[in-house]
Design a protein around this motif. Structure first.
Motif, PDB file in Angstrom:
ATOM      1  N   LEU A   1      65.969  78.982  19.545  1.00 33.11           N
ATOM      2  CA  LEU A   1      66.988  79.931  19.989  1.00 33.11           C
ATOM      3  C   LEU A   1      68.322  79.233  20.235  1.00 33.11           C
ATOM      4  O   LEU A   1      69.384  79.779  19.923  1.00 33.11           O
ATOM      5  CB  LEU A   1      66.513  80.643  21.256  1.00 33.11           C
ATOM      6  CG  LEU A   1      65.403  81.679  21.057  1.00 33.11           C
ATOM      7  CD1 LEU A   1      64.858  82.143  22.410  1.00 33.11           C
ATOM      8  CD2 LEU A   1      65.916  82.874  20.256  1.00 33.11           C
TER       9      LEU A   1
ATOM     10  N   GLN B   1      69.886  78.822  16.952  1.00 35.56           N
ATOM     11  CA  GLN B   1      70.316  80.117  16.419  1.00 35.56           C
ATOM     12  C   GLN B   1      71.579  80.607  17.116  1.00 35.56           C
ATOM     13  O   GLN B   1      72.533  81.041  16.452  1.00 35.56           O
ATOM     14  CB  GLN B   1      69.180  81.123  16.625  1.00 35.56           C
ATOM     15  CG  GLN B   1      69.500  82.549  16.205  1.00 35.56           C
ATOM     16  CD  GLN B   1      68.360  83.492  16.573  1.00 35.56           C
ATOM     17  OE1 GLN B   1      67.187  83.155  16.445  1.00 35.56           O
ATOM     18  NE2 GLN B   1      68.723  84.687  17.041  1.00 35.56           N
ATOM     19  N   TRP B   2      71.606  80.532  18.434  1.00 33.92           N
ATOM     20  CA  TRP B   2      72.748  81.048  19.192  1.00 33.92           C
ATOM     21  C   TRP B   2      74.008  80.224  18.967  1.00 33.92           C
ATOM     22  O   TRP B   2      75.116  80.738  19.066  1.00 33.92           O
ATOM     23  CB  TRP B   2      72.413  81.092  20.678  1.00 33.92           C
ATOM     24  CG  TRP B   2      71.326  82.075  21.020  1.00 33.92           C
ATOM     25  CD1 TRP B   2      70.986  83.196  20.331  1.00 33.92           C
ATOM     26  CD2 TRP B   2      70.437  82.008  22.137  1.00 33.92           C
ATOM     27  NE1 TRP B   2      69.931  83.835  20.953  1.00 33.92           N
ATOM     28  CE2 TRP B   2      69.579  83.132  22.064  1.00 33.92           C
ATOM     29  CE3 TRP B   2      70.275  81.117  23.196  1.00 33.92           C
ATOM     30  CZ2 TRP B   2      68.587  83.387  22.998  1.00 33.92           C
ATOM     31  CZ3 TRP B   2      69.288  81.364  24.141  1.00 33.92           C
ATOM     32  CH2 TRP B   2      68.451  82.491  24.039  1.00 33.92           C
ATOM     33  N   SER B   3      73.845  78.938  18.683  1.00 34.79           N
ATOM     34  CA  SER B   3      75.010  78.074  18.502  1.00 34.79           C
ATOM     35  C   SER B   3      75.458  77.994  17.053  1.00 34.79           C
ATOM     36  O   SER B   3      76.462  77.355  16.744  1.00 34.79           O
ATOM     37  CB  SER B   3      74.715  76.663  19.013  1.00 34.79           C
ATOM     38  OG  SER B   3      73.683  76.057  18.250  1.00 34.79           O
TER      39      SER B   3
ATOM     40  N   SER C   1      68.416  85.490  26.910  1.00 32.66           N
ATOM     41  CA  SER C   1      68.960  86.057  25.675  1.00 32.66           C
ATOM     42  C   SER C   1      70.195  86.912  25.931  1.00 32.66           C
ATOM     43  O   SER C   1      70.946  87.214  24.995  1.00 32.66           O
ATOM     44  CB  SER C   1      67.893  86.907  24.975  1.00 32.66           C
ATOM     45  OG  SER C   1      67.404  87.917  25.841  1.00 32.66           O
TER      46      SER C   1
ATOM     47  N   PRO D   1      73.638  83.458  24.445  1.00 32.85           N
ATOM     48  CA  PRO D   1      74.273  83.641  23.126  1.00 32.85           C
ATOM     49  C   PRO D   1      75.792  83.717  23.171  1.00 32.85           C
ATOM     50  O   PRO D   1      76.459  83.010  22.408  1.00 32.85           O
ATOM     51  CB  PRO D   1      73.633  84.939  22.603  1.00 32.85           C
ATOM     52  CG  PRO D   1      72.304  84.977  23.258  1.00 32.85           C
ATOM     53  CD  PRO D   1      72.521  84.414  24.629  1.00 32.85           C
TER      54      PRO D   1
ATOM     55  N   ARG E   1      78.074  81.042  21.351  1.00 38.39           N
ATOM     56  CA  ARG E   1      78.888  81.556  20.251  1.00 38.39           C
ATOM     57  C   ARG E   1      80.372  81.309  20.487  1.00 38.39           C
ATOM     58  O   ARG E   1      81.150  81.168  19.553  1.00 38.39           O
ATOM     59  CB  ARG E   1      78.652  83.061  20.073  1.00 38.39           C
ATOM     60  CG  ARG E   1      77.425  83.398  19.256  1.00 38.39           C
ATOM     61  CD  ARG E   1      77.495  84.817  18.736  1.00 38.39           C
ATOM     62  NE  ARG E   1      77.602  85.790  19.810  1.00 38.39           N
ATOM     63  CZ  ARG E   1      76.572  86.419  20.362  1.00 38.39           C
ATOM     64  NH1 ARG E   1      75.338  86.158  19.933  1.00 38.39           N
ATOM     65  NH2 ARG E   1      76.753  87.295  21.329  1.00 38.39           N
TER      66      ARG E   1
END
Length: 321
Positions: free
Chosen positions: A230, A233-235, A297, A301, A305
């Motif tokens: 995760l 994915q989030w970064s 979550s 994110p 981001r």
């Protein structure tokens, strides 16, 4: 409250606690005293009204006596994740012993102590790591001390915009093509730093929490491997996560422990992860304090981001070079 003493107040949780405390109606009249071995670490907090940062060594009993004098309540956030058995003992057992004695001498009763999920309820020796054994003994010495109005908080791994957990794994995935990961199946129930800070505020405000152990955990359980995926994915740096077998994980942890600076993972960390870092349900949780914990979550994110901090970007460039 005329004086609140926060040990470990310049750290990750401490900074969030001071901000929450100062924003709590009716709580800004007294002094918040934050000791630090290096006063410069608390320079931002020292600019807040009624916050005083003093250069002091909390491991020195005489200095600790002076800090505790006149306090209405004490919060102990001092902890380490890495070190020798002696260092864990000094931080998690000897310091609570000395703090309890200082409180008794000064007539200070109210103490809120932050421990950790995974601490055994019975014999501390049953825990697999120096970290968990020392945390358990620290709780024991405080409960055995007479005259203390004690509340213990046990958080899972704590995340937030300034953490060294999710952000660290996000940074690493900007540098490497594959994440070889020891302890990938270890379980965590991540809790937002702001929820832990608010829980501390509620415990200080609510005397019915005296004598209780509060489990601080978020609404979701993840394996370490899932959290690392995760973070990538989030970064925006998605990398394959390669779970290592137990023997290879121990080799990796031992090698990382030999590197200079604070290790990403040590053998003791790996031993701690044998115990699920999740709420047991044997003690009240954040809901008992009127709190609905945020999901990781929902928080991380947008943080990742939005891009790394300047320090994150500098480290990433240095690693690539």
């Amino acid at each position: 409250m005329r004086k609140l003493l926060i040990l470990g107040g310049t750290g990750f949780v401490g900074r969030a606690l001071v901000s929450r405390w100062m924003a709590t109606p009716g709580m800004d009249a007294g002094t918040v005293l934050i000791p630090s071995r290096r006063r410069v670490r608390g320079r931002a907090q020292a600019m807040l009204p009624t916050v005083e940062v003093v250069e002091s060594d909390v491991h020195d009993p005489q200095q600790l006596d002076a800090l505790v004098q006149g306090a209405d309540a004490v919060v102990n956030l001092v902890a380490i994740l890495h070190g020798s058995a002696a260092q864990f003992e000094r931080t998690h057992v000897t310091l609570p012993q000395q703090l309890a004695a200082a409180c008794q001498r000064a007539g200070v009763r109210r103490l809120v102590h932050v421990s950790a999920l995974g601490v055994p309820e019975g014999d501390p020796a049953s825990a697999p790591s120096n970290y968990l054994r020392s945390k358990a003994r620290g709780e024991q010495v405080l409960r055995a001390a007479s005259g203390l109005d004690l509340t213990v908080l046990r958080p899972s791994v704590i995340f937030g915009a300034e953490d060294q957990f999710i952000r660290l794994f996000a940074r690493l995935q900007a540098l490497v093509p594959v994440m070889a990961l020891a302890g990938a199946r270890a379980q965590f129930q991540p809790v937002w730093v702001e929820d832990v800070a608010q829980a501390l505020v509620e415990c200080l405000r609510d005397r019915s929490t005296i004598g209780q152990t509060i489990e601080c955990a978020g609404p979701e359980v993840f394996t370490l491997g899932e959290l690392v995926r995760l973070a990538g994915q989030w970064s925006g740096h998605v990398r394959p996560v390669l779970p290592l077998p137990a023997w290879a994980g121990r080799v990796q942890a031992a090698a990382l422990g030999l590197l200079p600076g604070e290790p990403l993972m040590s053998c003791d960390n790996l031993e701690s992860m044998r115990v699920p870092n999740v709420a047991t349900g044997r003690h009240p949780g954040l809901a008992a304090l009127g709190l609905a914990p945020a999901a990781i979550s929902a928080v991380m994110p947008p943080v990742l981001r939005a891009g790394f901090t300047a320090e994150d970007r500098r480290r990433t460039r240095a690693g690539r070079d």
